[in-house]
Design a protein around this motif. Structure first.
Motif, PDB file in Angstrom:
ATOM      1  N   CYS A 189       0.955  -0.782   0.272  1.00 48.04           N
ATOM      2  CA  CYS A 189       0.100  -0.613   0.167  1.00 48.04           C
ATOM      3  C   CYS A 189       1.409   1.704  -0.009  1.00 48.04           C
ATOM      4  CB  CYS A 189      -0.801   0.070   1.225  1.00 48.04           C
ATOM      5  SG  CYS A 189      -2.338  -1.380   1.315  1.00 48.04           S
ATOM      6  N   GLY A 190       2.050   0.733   0.730  1.00 46.76           N
ATOM      7  CA  GLY A 190       3.275   1.893   0.658  1.00 46.76           C
ATOM      8  C   GLY A 190       3.051   3.423   1.692  1.00 46.76           C
ATOM      9  N   VAL A 191       3.140   2.565   2.577  1.00 49.34           N
ATOM     10  CA  VAL A 191       3.045   3.157   3.464  1.00 49.34           C
ATOM     11  C   VAL A 191       3.960   2.100   4.909  1.00 49.34           C
ATOM     12  CG1 VAL A 191       0.447   4.103   3.940  1.00 49.34           C
ATOM     13  CG2 VAL A 191       0.834   1.560   5.063  1.00 49.34           C
ATOM     14  N   ARG A 221      -0.551   2.839  -5.833  1.00 44.09           N
ATOM     15  CA  ARG A 221      -1.227   4.104  -6.148  1.00 44.09           C
ATOM     16  C   ARG A 221      -2.315   4.491  -4.854  1.00 44.09           C
ATOM     17  NH1 ARG A 221       2.502   7.689  -7.486  1.00 44.09           N
ATOM     18  NH2 ARG A 221       1.313   9.802  -7.707  1.00 44.09           N
ATOM     19  N   ASN A 272      -2.619   2.986  -1.912  1.00 45.11           N
ATOM     20  CA  ASN A 272      -2.657   4.698  -0.604  1.00 45.11           C
ATOM     21  C   ASN A 272      -3.535   5.552  -0.697  1.00 45.11           C
ATOM     22  OD1 ASN A 272      -0.608   6.469   0.441  1.00 45.11           O
ATOM     23  ND2 ASN A 272       0.718   5.615  -1.108  1.00 45.11           N
ATOM     24  N   LYS A 294      -1.483   6.373   8.668  1.00 46.70           N
ATOM     25  CA  LYS A 294      -2.293   5.657   7.035  1.00 46.70           C
ATOM     26  C   LYS A 294      -1.889   4.097   7.481  1.00 46.70           C
ATOM     27  CE  LYS A 294      -1.199   7.475   3.386  1.00 46.70           C
ATOM     28  NZ  LYS A 294      -0.586   8.502   2.436  1.00 46.70           N
TER      29      LYS A 294
END
Length: 88
Positions: free
Chosen positions: A5-7, A28, A31, A70
């Motif tokens: 998820c990009g976190v 993306r 995210n 997040k």
């Protein structure tokens, strides 16, 4: 799941400060979904509003608080997904 998820947290500390940033890779859309959930919770969810006030009083910036939220939301979603898959 956090990296997807990009976190996922990545250290970006200099010699004098200790900080983390979020992993820039990943999906993306996932995210963006986590970001929208965090922003909505910061506005309408009372426990999250209390958390944001507390973290701002500790000296974190709003951007840092959003980063923490997040990561927390990604953790919640991951555990909910695992629980849902066990039930099937």
């Amino acid at each position: 799941f956090a990296r997807l998820c990009g976190v996922a947290p990545i250290p970006v500390s200099s010699g004098k400060t200790h900080r983390m940033r979020l992993h820039r890779g990943g999906d993306r859309q996932a995210n963006a979904a986590l970001h929208m959930i965090a922003v909505c919770r910061m506005r309408y969810h009372q426990p999250t509003i209390n958390y944001v006030k507390r973290r701002l009083a500790e000296g974190l910036s709003k951007k840092d608080v959003l980063r923490c939220l997040k990561r927390f939301i990604a953790r919640e979603v991951y555990h909910d997904l695992k629980t849902d898959l066990r039930l099937t």
